[in-house]
Motif scaffolding. Sequence first.
Motif, mmCIF file in Angstrom:
data_model
loop_
_atom_site.group_PDB
_atom_site.id
_atom_site.type_symbol
_atom_site.label_atom_id
_atom_site.label_comp_id
_atom_site.label_asym_id
_atom_site.label_seq_id
_atom_site.Cartn_x
_atom_site.Cartn_y
_atom_site.Cartn_z
ATOM 1 N N PRO A 21 0.820 -1.225 0.000
ATOM 2 C CA PRO A 21 0.000 0.000 0.000
ATOM 3 C C PRO A 21 0.852 1.273 0.000
ATOM 4 N N PHE A 22 1.908 1.279 0.803
ATOM 5 C CA PHE A 22 2.790 2.454 0.850
ATOM 6 C C PHE A 22 3.651 2.547 -0.411
ATOM 7 N N LEU A 23 4.108 1.398 -0.883
ATOM 8 C CA LEU A 23 4.967 1.387 -2.062
ATOM 9 C C LEU A 23 4.201 1.880 -3.286
ATOM 10 N N MET A 24 2.919 1.551 -3.364
ATOM 11 C CA MET A 24 2.108 2.013 -4.486
ATOM 12 C C MET A 24 1.893 3.525 -4.407
ATOM 13 N N LEU A 25 1.749 4.058 -3.188
ATOM 14 C CA LEU A 25 1.647 5.513 -3.034
ATOM 15 C C LEU A 25 2.956 6.180 -3.450
ATOM 16 N N LEU A 26 4.087 5.622 -3.029
ATOM 17 C CA LEU A 26 5.387 6.168 -3.412
ATOM 18 C C LEU A 26 5.581 6.105 -4.923
ATOM 19 N N ARG A 181 -7.847 -16.746 -15.046
ATOM 20 C CA ARG A 181 -7.189 -17.800 -14.289
ATOM 21 C C ARG A 181 -6.012 -17.243 -13.493
ATOM 22 N N ARG A 182 -5.791 -17.844 -12.333
ATOM 23 C CA ARG A 182 -4.716 -17.400 -11.453
ATOM 24 C C ARG A 182 -3.332 -17.555 -12.084
ATOM 25 N N PRO A 183 -3.063 -18.633 -12.882
ATOM 26 C CA PRO A 183 -1.720 -18.740 -13.479
ATOM 27 C C PRO A 183 -1.325 -17.541 -14.331
ATOM 28 N N PHE A 184 -2.293 -16.903 -15.002
ATOM 29 C CA PHE A 184 -1.954 -15.701 -15.764
ATOM 30 C C PHE A 184 -1.396 -14.621 -14.850
ATOM 31 N N TRP A 185 -2.064 -14.395 -13.741
ATOM 32 C CA TRP A 185 -1.642 -13.346 -12.814
ATOM 33 C C TRP A 185 -0.335 -13.724 -12.121
ATOM 34 N N ARG A 186 -0.135 -15.037 -11.907
ATOM 35 C CA ARG A 186 1.137 -15.489 -11.347
ATOM 36 C C ARG A 186 2.284 -15.201 -12.304
ATOM 37 N N ASP A 187 2.079 -15.528 -13.601
ATOM 38 C CA ASP A 187 3.112 -15.263 -14.599
ATOM 39 C C ASP A 187 3.366 -13.765 -14.741
ATOM 40 N N LEU A 188 2.293 -12.966 -14.756
ATOM 41 C CA LEU A 188 2.453 -11.521 -14.867
ATOM 42 C C LEU A 188 3.242 -10.985 -13.681
ATOM 43 N N HIS A 189 2.905 -11.446 -12.499
ATOM 44 C CA HIS A 189 3.591 -11.004 -11.284
ATOM 45 C C HIS A 189 5.079 -11.355 -11.339
ATOM 46 N N ALA A 190 5.361 -12.572 -11.761
ATOM 47 C CA ALA A 190 6.756 -13.019 -11.811
ATOM 48 C C ALA A 190 7.551 -12.251 -12.868
ATOM 49 N N ILE A 361 5.540 2.087 -12.638
ATOM 50 C CA ILE A 361 4.422 1.329 -13.209
ATOM 51 C C ILE A 361 4.493 -0.129 -12.773
ATOM 52 N N GLY A 362 5.721 -0.665 -12.718
ATOM 53 C CA GLY A 362 5.897 -2.045 -12.290
ATOM 54 C C GLY A 362 5.398 -2.296 -10.884
ATOM 55 N N VAL A 363 5.589 -1.339 -9.981
ATOM 56 C CA VAL A 363 5.091 -1.482 -8.615
ATOM 57 C C VAL A 363 3.582 -1.666 -8.618
ATOM 58 N N TRP A 364 2.890 -0.884 -9.422
ATOM 59 C CA TRP A 364 1.423 -1.002 -9.473
ATOM 60 C C TRP A 364 0.993 -2.329 -10.093
ATOM 61 N N LEU A 365 1.700 -2.782 -11.131
ATOM 62 C CA LEU A 365 1.369 -4.080 -11.717
ATOM 63 C C LEU A 365 1.601 -5.208 -10.716
ATOM 64 N N LEU A 366 2.678 -5.109 -9.947
ATOM 65 C CA LEU A 366 2.945 -6.129 -8.926
ATOM 66 C C LEU A 366 1.877 -6.104 -7.842
ATOM 67 N N GLY A 367 1.488 -4.897 -7.412
ATOM 68 C CA GLY A 367 0.478 -4.786 -6.370
ATOM 69 C C GLY A 367 -0.866 -5.326 -6.819
ATOM 70 N N VAL A 368 -1.296 -4.963 -8.021
ATOM 71 C CA VAL A 368 -2.595 -5.413 -8.526
ATOM 72 C C VAL A 368 -2.582 -6.923 -8.774
ATOM 73 N N SER A 369 -1.530 -7.437 -9.417
ATOM 74 C CA SER A 369 -1.469 -8.876 -9.693
ATOM 75 C C SER A 369 -1.376 -9.679 -8.407
ATOM 76 N N GLY A 370 -0.640 -9.167 -7.428
ATOM 77 C CA GLY A 370 -0.566 -9.855 -6.145
ATOM 78 C C GLY A 370 -1.917 -9.912 -5.455
ATOM 79 N N LEU A 371 -2.664 -8.802 -5.511
ATOM 80 C CA LEU A 371 -3.992 -8.774 -4.902
ATOM 81 C C LEU A 371 -4.936 -9.741 -5.604
ATOM 82 N N VAL A 372 -4.876 -9.798 -6.937
ATOM 83 C CA VAL A 372 -5.744 -10.714 -7.677
ATOM 84 C C VAL A 372 -5.390 -12.163 -7.351
#
Length: 441
Positions: A21-26, A181-190, A361-372
């Motif tokens: 949450p803080f990292l996404m604000l930063l 599917r969760r594997p898509f979000w896992r691959d995106l996150h990785a 931008i990567g921080v937000w993609l990581l945060g959103v994919s992690g939440l999903v």
Amino acid sequence: MSGAYRAVWRWHFYAGVLVMPFLMLLALTGGLYLFKDEIDQFANRRMIQIAPAAARAAPGDWIGNAAQAGGGRAASLTLPGSPDQAVRVRVDRPDGSQKTVFVDPHTARVTGVIDQGGVTETIKKLHSLSLFGGATGKALNILIEIVAGWTIVLCATGLYLWWPRRRQGAVLVPHETDLRRRPFWRDLHALVGLYVGGIILFLAVTGMPWSAVWGDQVMGAVKASGLGRPPAPVAGAWQRAEHHDHPAGAGWTMEGVVLPSPSHDQSLTAVIAAAEARNLPRPYTVSIPAQPDTAYTVTAQVRRVQDSRALYVDPAKGAVLADIGFDRFGAGAKVIEWGIYTHQGTQFGQINRLLMLAGCIGVWLLGVSGLVMWWKRRPPSLSRVRLGAPTAPPGPRVRFAVPGIVIPLCILYPLTGLSLVTVLLLDFAARRLMRPRPVVS
């Protein structure tokens, strides 16, 4: 799945919960601040743009009119790099607030007044969580330091989870394209973590010099060891500046200090003439100290660290008491200043800014994919203090293997280490409370 992998995954999960949450604000505020010049020009265009002319009003009239319009004392002014732009004067008000006053240098006419720094200053203060000031701002700045340290933990554990093993897991391209599917979000996150994780780690490390505790301690150590600020070039020594007398735009190495001046008379015209005679490129900022026995500080507002330069000028005679450039800095200061300029996206031009933006931008993609991913594997009931974290592996060796690896990383950042120990204790207490108890017949 090995116990060590589960242990690292568990710590990666908790680091993400604490940090994201803080990292996404930063990342949001930092990404906006990369475009501070464009935002400033858009928000204040009517006050910035003036008609160029050959004539120039007396600098004393600039600050006199600005002080009247801002309702306080003119503390600094920035001379623009173009003749069709207004001079900016920072005015310190009696109530402690600050204003930025735009003044036409050709006529000394005030073209506008805003809160100090305007929109970009608000973004900057949100980025450091210092918007509230006082004890609250100090506490939030300490929180940012902890977040930066945990970001390093997050990157280290994420790399471990991605690292190729016998099982399928390390991805270089996405294996799944179905967004449901969760594997898509896992691959995106990785993949996002793999390709921009280094930038995020760099931003976390190079942001530390601004922190309230670690930054101050490192600044003191670097400068005391002779690896930072150069010695005073004139008789006497550097003097600590009062809060509002900190030289504007002086940078990490030279901030907070001033030189004494042998003269007590003040002439802004003589100071500007001295800067022009030394070929100090515009834009540059002239800091006007409140004390009459203090030299004026003139700092070049540059985009590359090697162009850094500060002049210390006798305000009565216009004599330059010191001319400090990047080549005078110690090795430690040079490294830290280089990191700061690169962090701000200016050191290497447009490619530098785009790389830092990619990290944001990567921080937000990581945060959103992690939440999903969490949402798709969340436990059926969250009411029993079950957050969906990976289960703790059995055995003390495995449970303490990850802290044993991570804690050395946090020794460099004591506040992060303290928070890590706190999380360890809370995790231990929670597992004890949630442990199934034997049924007594």
